[in-house]
Structures are given as structure tokens and as C-alpha cells.
Design a protein around this motif. Structure first.
Motif, PDB file in Angstrom:
ATOM      1  N   TRP A  54       0.840  -1.189   0.000  1.00  0.00           N
ATOM      2  CA  TRP A  54       0.000   0.000   0.000  1.00  0.00           C
ATOM      3  C   TRP A  54       0.879   1.244   0.000  1.00  0.00           C
ATOM      4  CZ3 TRP A  54       0.175   3.661   3.942  1.00  0.00           C
ATOM      5  CH2 TRP A  54       0.856   3.287   5.093  1.00  0.00           C
ATOM      6  N   ASP A  72      -4.889   1.237  -0.162  1.00  0.00           N
ATOM      7  CA  ASP A  72      -5.565   0.012   0.258  1.00  0.00           C
ATOM      8  C   ASP A  72      -5.724   0.070   1.773  1.00  0.00           C
ATOM      9  OD1 ASP A  72      -6.298  -2.574   1.101  1.00  0.00           O
ATOM     10  OD2 ASP A  72      -5.132  -3.548  -0.470  1.00  0.00           O
ATOM     11  N   ALA A  74      -7.323  -1.802   3.976  1.00  0.00           N
ATOM     12  CA  ALA A  74      -7.154  -3.039   4.739  1.00  0.00           C
ATOM     13  C   ALA A  74      -5.677  -3.382   4.914  1.00  0.00           C
ATOM     14  CB  ALA A  74      -7.896  -4.185   4.059  1.00  0.00           C
ATOM     15  N   ALA A  75      -4.890  -3.211   3.861  1.00  0.00           N
ATOM     16  CA  ALA A  75      -3.447  -3.473   3.971  1.00  0.00           C
ATOM     17  C   ALA A  75      -2.799  -2.474   4.919  1.00  0.00           C
ATOM     18  CB  ALA A  75      -2.785  -3.398   2.595  1.00  0.00           C
ATOM     19  N   ARG A  78      -3.104  -3.074   8.730  1.00  0.00           N
ATOM     20  CA  ARG A  78      -2.217  -4.077   9.334  1.00  0.00           C
ATOM     21  C   ARG A  78      -0.825  -3.508   9.593  1.00  0.00           C
ATOM     22  NH1 ARG A  78      -5.093  -7.011   5.407  1.00  0.00           N
ATOM     23  NH2 ARG A  78      -3.392  -6.847   3.925  1.00  0.00           N
ATOM     24  N   ALA A 126     -13.981  -6.757   8.477  1.00  0.00           N
ATOM     25  CA  ALA A 126     -13.692  -6.564   7.062  1.00  0.00           C
ATOM     26  C   ALA A 126     -14.497  -5.392   6.508  1.00  0.00           C
ATOM     27  CB  ALA A 126     -13.995  -7.841   6.274  1.00  0.00           C
ATOM     28  N   PRO A 130     -12.108  -1.365   4.319  1.00  0.00           N
ATOM     29  CA  PRO A 130     -12.243  -1.979   2.996  1.00  0.00           C
ATOM     30  C   PRO A 130     -10.898  -2.269   2.317  1.00  0.00           C
ATOM     31  CG  PRO A 130     -12.648   0.368   2.867  1.00  0.00           C
ATOM     32  CD  PRO A 130     -12.471   0.042   4.324  1.00  0.00           C
ATOM     33  N   HIS A 131     -10.907  -3.242   1.436  1.00  0.00           N
ATOM     34  CA  HIS A 131      -9.742  -3.556   0.594  1.00  0.00           C
ATOM     35  C   HIS A 131      -9.799  -2.667  -0.643  1.00  0.00           C
ATOM     36  CE1 HIS A 131      -7.925  -7.033   2.538  1.00  0.00           C
ATOM     37  NE2 HIS A 131      -9.148  -7.370   2.889  1.00  0.00           N
ATOM     38  N   SER A 132      -9.799  -1.386  -0.419  1.00  0.00           N
ATOM     39  CA  SER A 132      -9.880  -0.424  -1.522  1.00  0.00           C
ATOM     40  C   SER A 132      -9.293   0.900  -1.058  1.00  0.00           C
ATOM     41  CB  SER A 132     -11.342  -0.238  -1.945  1.00  0.00           C
ATOM     42  OG  SER A 132     -12.087   0.313  -0.878  1.00  0.00           O
TER      43      SER A 132
END
Length: 176
Positions: A54, A72, A74-75, A78, A126, A130-132
Motif C-alpha cells: 500500500w 488500500d 485493509a493493507a 495491518r 472486514a 475496505p480492501h480499496s
């Protein structure tokens, strides 16, 4: 592996400096660090990337609130550095929603069957991140990187592409 740099716009063009984020715990700390890099109220960009995962851009214009874009969410969530950027406001949550989500996940129906809805818990987290991309997609419009170009950037070469569009690739490479 992380890389973070500050790009400060001056009368003579862009000046780059690498930055250590170990002492930065909040977005306010990051904004203060960026403001220190600029002698005036010029634009300062904080560019952060985690290799192949990301990237994020934080824009500070004088005393205005920071503008943020994360490729990103979600990335980034972490990552300790990514967590600094992912404010409740950026994610569209009310401050303190984490507590409400924790209460919602409790089984308060009066039964004590011991069953856990772990899959539901995973779905809730989740949905929260978001993974966006998230944030201000127009953050670099006036600097030559439009929304469409920003969203199309890959994490592995995004900062170089942004610096090239700004005419700052040489100064960024000196701190890389």
C-alpha cells in the motif's frame, strides 16, 4: 519494508527529506512533522509506502487540516504507520464506533450455548476497513495527478510516479 519522505514545495521547487516515523503516534504528530519541514505555509506532502502492499499521501497546506489518501485501507490497517492515517473520519465512522462494534458482537440473547459466531466477527472487521482506496482522491489534482491516475497507481512504484508528475523525481531519489 517501509519508506517515508517529505516533499516540501518551495519557491525553488520541491525539496525532499526522508523522515523517521518512529516517534509519530497520531495524525497530528505527522502534520506537525510536515509543517516543520516547510519554512512557510507551503504545501508539504508526506509519502509513505509499504513495499508492494500500500501507499499513502498526506497533504498539509499551511494550517489547514491534513488531507489523506490511502491506496488500500485493509493493507494499511495491518501496519503501524497505516493506522496513523486511517482515522475514523477517513473510514466513515463516528469516533468511538469500535466500542459499539464490540457491543454488537456480544451474544446477549440470554442463551449460554457457548457457540461463537467467529465468522460474523470477521465480516464486521472486514466491513470496517475496505480492501480499496480511501480518502481524498483529488488530493493531487492541482499538482498534476488526477483521481483516475492516482487510483491506477500500483503500490510498488506509486511514489516514484507521483514524484515524476510533480517534477520531483530527482529530489525524491536522493532520499530513497
Amino acid at each position: 519494508m517501509y519508506f517515508a519522505a517529505l516533499l516540501a514545495r518551495t519557491e525553488d521547487g520541491w525539496e525532499a527529506s526522508d523522515t523517521e516515523l518512529d516517534d509519530v503516534e497520531t495524525l497530528s504528530d505527522l502534520a506537525d512533522l510536515a509543517r516543520e519541514a516547510s519554512p512557510g505555509d507551503d504545501t508539504v506532502l508526506v509519502l509513505i509506502e509499504q513495499e508492494d502492499a500500500w501507499f499513502g499521501v498526506v497533504r498539509i497546506d499551511g494550517e489547514d487540516d491534513p488531507r489523506i489518501y490511502v491506496s488500500d485501507a485493509a493493507a494499511a490497517a495491518r501496519s503501524s504507520y497505516g493506522e496513523i492515517l486511517l482515522t475514523d473520519e477517513l473510514l466513515g465512522r463516528e469516533p468511538g464506533d469500535d466500542d459499539a462494534a464490540d457491543l454488537d458482537s456480544l451474544d446477549l440473547d440470554g442463551t449460554e450455548d457457548g457457540e461463537s459466531d467467529a465468522a460474523d466477527d470477521d465480516d464486521t472487521s472486514a466491513e470496517a476497513v475496505p480492501h480499496s482506496p480511501v480518502g481524498d482522491t483529488e488530493i493531487l489534482d492541482d499538482l498534476g495527478v488526477g483521481e483516475k491516475e492516482l487510483r491506477a497507481l500500483d503500490a510498488d512504484d506509486a511514489l516514484s510516479s507521483i514524484a515524476e508528475a510533480l517534477g520531483a523525481s530527482e529530489v525524491l531519489e536522493t532520499v530513497r
